[in-house]
Design a protein around this motif. Structure first.
Motif, PDB file in Angstrom:
ATOM      1  N   GLN A 144       0.860  -1.179   0.000  1.00  0.00           N
ATOM      2  CA  GLN A 144       0.000   0.000   0.000  1.00  0.00           C
ATOM      3  C   GLN A 144       0.899   1.233   0.000  1.00  0.00           C
ATOM      4  O   GLN A 144       2.014   1.202   0.543  1.00  0.00           O
ATOM      5  CB  GLN A 144      -0.872   0.041   1.251  1.00  0.00           C
ATOM      6  CG  GLN A 144      -2.053  -0.877   1.230  1.00  0.00           C
ATOM      7  CD  GLN A 144      -2.917  -0.621   2.452  1.00  0.00           C
ATOM      8  OE1 GLN A 144      -2.430  -0.583   3.571  1.00  0.00           O
ATOM      9  NE2 GLN A 144      -4.195  -0.430   2.214  1.00  0.00           N
ATOM     10  N   ASP A 145       0.377   2.322  -0.570  1.00  0.00           N
ATOM     11  CA  ASP A 145       1.167   3.552  -0.681  1.00  0.00           C
ATOM     12  C   ASP A 145       1.916   3.902   0.603  1.00  0.00           C
ATOM     13  O   ASP A 145       3.122   4.113   0.585  1.00  0.00           O
ATOM     14  CB  ASP A 145       0.274   4.733  -1.052  1.00  0.00           C
ATOM     15  CG  ASP A 145      -0.361   4.593  -2.411  1.00  0.00           C
ATOM     16  OD1 ASP A 145       0.013   3.688  -3.172  1.00  0.00           O
ATOM     17  OD2 ASP A 145      -1.251   5.407  -2.714  1.00  0.00           O
ATOM     18  N   ASN A 191       2.793   2.232   3.104  1.00  0.00           N
ATOM     19  CA  ASN A 191       3.727   1.229   3.622  1.00  0.00           C
ATOM     20  C   ASN A 191       4.955   1.043   2.737  1.00  0.00           C
ATOM     21  O   ASN A 191       5.803   0.204   3.041  1.00  0.00           O
ATOM     22  CB  ASN A 191       3.011  -0.118   3.801  1.00  0.00           C
ATOM     23  CG  ASN A 191       1.951  -0.047   4.873  1.00  0.00           C
ATOM     24  OD1 ASN A 191       2.106   0.644   5.866  1.00  0.00           O
ATOM     25  ND2 ASN A 191       0.855  -0.735   4.652  1.00  0.00           N
TER      26      ASN A 191
END
Length: 164
Positions: A89-90, A92
Protein backbone atom coordinates in the motif's frame (compact mmCIF):
# COMPACT_ATOMS: atom_id res chain seq x y z
CA UNK A 1 -16.98 27.99 -22.91
CA UNK A 2 -15.56 25.27 -25.09
CA UNK A 3 -13.06 23.03 -23.35
CA UNK A 4 -13.91 24.23 -19.84
CA UNK A 5 -15.76 22.19 -17.25
CA UNK A 6 -18.09 24.49 -15.40
CA UNK A 7 -19.84 22.00 -13.14
CA UNK A 8 -18.15 18.59 -13.34
CA UNK A 9 -15.88 19.06 -10.29
CA UNK A 10 -16.05 22.59 -8.85
CA UNK A 11 -17.19 21.24 -5.51
CA UNK A 12 -15.07 21.66 -2.40
CA UNK A 13 -14.37 18.89 0.12
CA UNK A 14 -17.17 20.47 2.17
CA UNK A 15 -19.56 19.58 -0.66
CA UNK A 16 -20.30 23.20 -1.57
CA UNK A 17 -20.67 23.98 -5.27
CA UNK A 18 -18.19 26.60 -6.54
CA UNK A 19 -19.94 28.34 -9.40
CA UNK A 20 -17.02 30.58 -10.41
CA UNK A 21 -14.38 27.84 -10.42
CA UNK A 22 -13.37 26.73 -13.91
CA UNK A 23 -11.39 23.66 -14.89
CA UNK A 24 -10.18 22.98 -18.42
CA UNK A 25 -11.53 19.80 -19.94
CA UNK A 26 -7.91 18.79 -20.64
CA UNK A 27 -6.87 19.15 -16.97
CA UNK A 28 -6.47 15.99 -14.90
CA UNK A 29 -7.31 15.84 -11.21
CA UNK A 30 -6.21 12.69 -9.36
CA UNK A 31 -7.76 11.60 -6.05
CA UNK A 32 -10.38 14.35 -6.24
CA UNK A 33 -11.69 13.61 -2.74
CA UNK A 34 -8.40 15.02 -1.36
CA UNK A 35 -8.51 18.25 -3.38
CA UNK A 36 -10.12 21.25 -1.70
CA UNK A 37 -11.07 24.03 -4.10
CA UNK A 38 -12.16 27.50 -3.09
CA UNK A 39 -14.17 29.63 -5.53
CA UNK A 40 -13.06 31.69 -8.54
CA UNK A 41 -10.24 29.29 -9.45
CA UNK A 42 -8.90 28.58 -12.93
CA UNK A 43 -7.12 25.28 -13.61
CA UNK A 44 -5.68 25.63 -17.08
CA UNK A 45 -5.22 23.39 -20.06
CA UNK A 46 -3.18 20.20 -19.56
CA UNK A 47 -2.65 20.80 -15.83
CA UNK A 48 -2.26 17.88 -13.44
CA UNK A 49 -3.33 18.21 -9.81
CA UNK A 50 -2.42 15.15 -7.73
CA UNK A 51 -4.61 15.01 -4.65
CA UNK A 52 -3.04 11.84 -3.23
CA UNK A 53 -1.52 13.62 -0.21
CA UNK A 54 -4.01 16.49 -0.18
CA UNK A 55 -4.14 19.74 -2.15
CA UNK A 56 -5.78 23.01 -1.12
CA UNK A 57 -6.27 25.82 -3.65
CA UNK A 58 -7.38 29.13 -2.14
CA UNK A 59 -9.85 31.57 -3.63
CA UNK A 60 -8.81 33.04 -6.95
CA UNK A 61 -5.86 30.71 -7.57
CA UNK A 62 -4.86 30.53 -11.23
CA UNK A 63 -2.90 27.52 -12.52
CA UNK A 64 -1.60 28.23 -16.02
CA UNK A 65 -1.44 25.55 -18.68
CA UNK A 66 0.86 22.54 -18.32
CA UNK A 67 1.37 23.14 -14.59
CA UNK A 68 1.61 20.18 -12.22
CA UNK A 69 0.91 20.01 -8.49
CA UNK A 70 2.24 16.84 -6.85
CA UNK A 71 1.34 15.75 -3.32
CA UNK A 72 3.12 12.42 -3.46
CA UNK A 73 6.42 11.11 -4.70
CA UNK A 74 7.40 7.51 -5.37
CA UNK A 75 10.84 7.74 -7.01
CA UNK A 76 12.59 6.28 -3.96
CA UNK A 77 9.92 3.65 -3.29
CA UNK A 78 9.97 2.29 -6.85
CA UNK A 79 13.74 2.13 -6.82
CA UNK A 80 13.88 0.45 -3.40
CA UNK A 81 11.07 -2.05 -4.01
CA UNK A 82 11.56 -2.74 -7.72
CA UNK A 83 9.02 -5.23 -9.05
CA UNK A 84 7.48 -5.58 -5.56
CA UNK A 85 6.39 -1.90 -5.54
CA UNK A 86 2.78 -2.70 -6.41
CA UNK A 87 2.52 -5.29 -3.60
CA UNK A 88 2.63 -2.58 -0.90
CA UNK A 89 0.00 0.00 0.00
CA UNK A 90 1.17 3.55 -0.68
CA UNK A 91 1.80 4.46 2.95
CA UNK A 92 3.73 1.23 3.62
CA UNK A 93 6.20 1.68 0.77
CA UNK A 94 9.70 2.56 2.00
CA UNK A 95 10.73 5.93 0.59
CA UNK A 96 7.17 6.89 -0.41
CA UNK A 97 6.53 10.59 0.22
CA UNK A 98 2.99 11.76 0.93
CA UNK A 99 2.75 15.49 1.79
CA UNK A 100 0.00 18.03 1.27
CA UNK A 101 0.29 21.14 -0.88
CA UNK A 102 -1.37 24.49 -0.21
CA UNK A 103 -1.61 27.47 -2.57
CA UNK A 104 -2.92 30.71 -1.03
CA UNK A 105 -5.67 33.03 -2.20
CA UNK A 106 -5.15 34.96 -5.44
CA UNK A 107 -1.85 33.36 -6.31
CA UNK A 108 -0.92 33.01 -9.98
CA UNK A 109 1.18 30.01 -11.04
CA UNK A 110 2.84 30.45 -14.45
CA UNK A 111 2.86 28.00 -17.35
CA UNK A 112 4.77 24.73 -16.95
CA UNK A 113 5.52 25.21 -13.26
CA UNK A 114 5.98 22.23 -10.95
CA UNK A 115 4.80 22.32 -7.34
CA UNK A 116 6.39 19.47 -5.35
CA UNK A 117 4.96 17.55 -2.35
CA UNK A 118 4.94 19.44 0.94
CA UNK A 119 5.10 22.88 -0.68
CA UNK A 120 3.20 25.86 0.67
CA UNK A 121 2.71 28.98 -1.42
CA UNK A 122 1.32 32.05 0.33
CA UNK A 123 -1.45 34.38 -0.78
CA UNK A 124 -1.05 36.97 -3.51
CA UNK A 125 2.06 35.38 -5.03
CA UNK A 126 3.27 35.21 -8.60
CA UNK A 127 5.12 32.02 -9.50
CA UNK A 128 6.96 32.55 -12.79
CA UNK A 129 6.64 30.25 -15.78
CA UNK A 130 8.72 27.08 -15.50
CA UNK A 131 9.39 27.50 -11.78
CA UNK A 132 9.94 24.45 -9.57
CA UNK A 133 8.61 25.03 -6.04
CA UNK A 134 9.95 22.76 -3.32
CA UNK A 135 9.24 24.30 0.09
CA UNK A 136 7.60 27.45 1.39
CA UNK A 137 6.96 30.67 -0.52
CA UNK A 138 5.80 33.56 1.71
CA UNK A 139 2.75 35.73 1.07
CA UNK A 140 3.08 38.24 -1.80
CA UNK A 141 6.35 36.80 -3.12
CA UNK A 142 7.36 36.85 -6.76
CA UNK A 143 9.25 33.59 -7.22
CA UNK A 144 11.01 32.21 -10.30
CA UNK A 145 13.43 29.55 -11.42
CA UNK A 146 14.84 26.14 -10.65
CA UNK A 147 15.89 26.24 -7.91
CA UNK A 148 13.20 28.71 -6.96
CA UNK A 149 14.32 32.20 -5.94
CA UNK A 150 12.24 35.03 -4.54
CA UNK A 151 12.89 38.05 -6.72
CA UNK A 152 10.26 40.52 -5.62
CA UNK A 153 7.09 41.39 -3.74
CA UNK A 154 3.73 41.76 -5.46
CA UNK A 155 2.77 44.64 -3.13
CA UNK A 156 5.73 46.69 -4.39
CA UNK A 157 4.88 45.79 -7.98
CA UNK A 158 1.23 46.76 -7.45
CA UNK A 159 2.09 50.18 -5.98
CA UNK A 160 2.89 51.33 -9.52
CA UNK A 161 -0.66 50.45 -10.55
CA UNK A 162 -2.63 51.66 -7.54
CA UNK A 163 -0.36 54.06 -5.63
CA UNK A 164 0.22 53.82 -1.92
Amino acid sequence: MTGVQTCALPISKSGKFRKLTRISSSAKLLNKKNIDLADNIWIGHYCLVDGTGGVTLGEGVQLSSHTVVYSHSSQDAIRLLGKHFIEFQDINRPGYKLKSVSIGDYTFVGTSSVILPGSTIGKGCIIGAGTVVNGTIPDYAIAVGNPVKIVGDTRERDKRRFGD
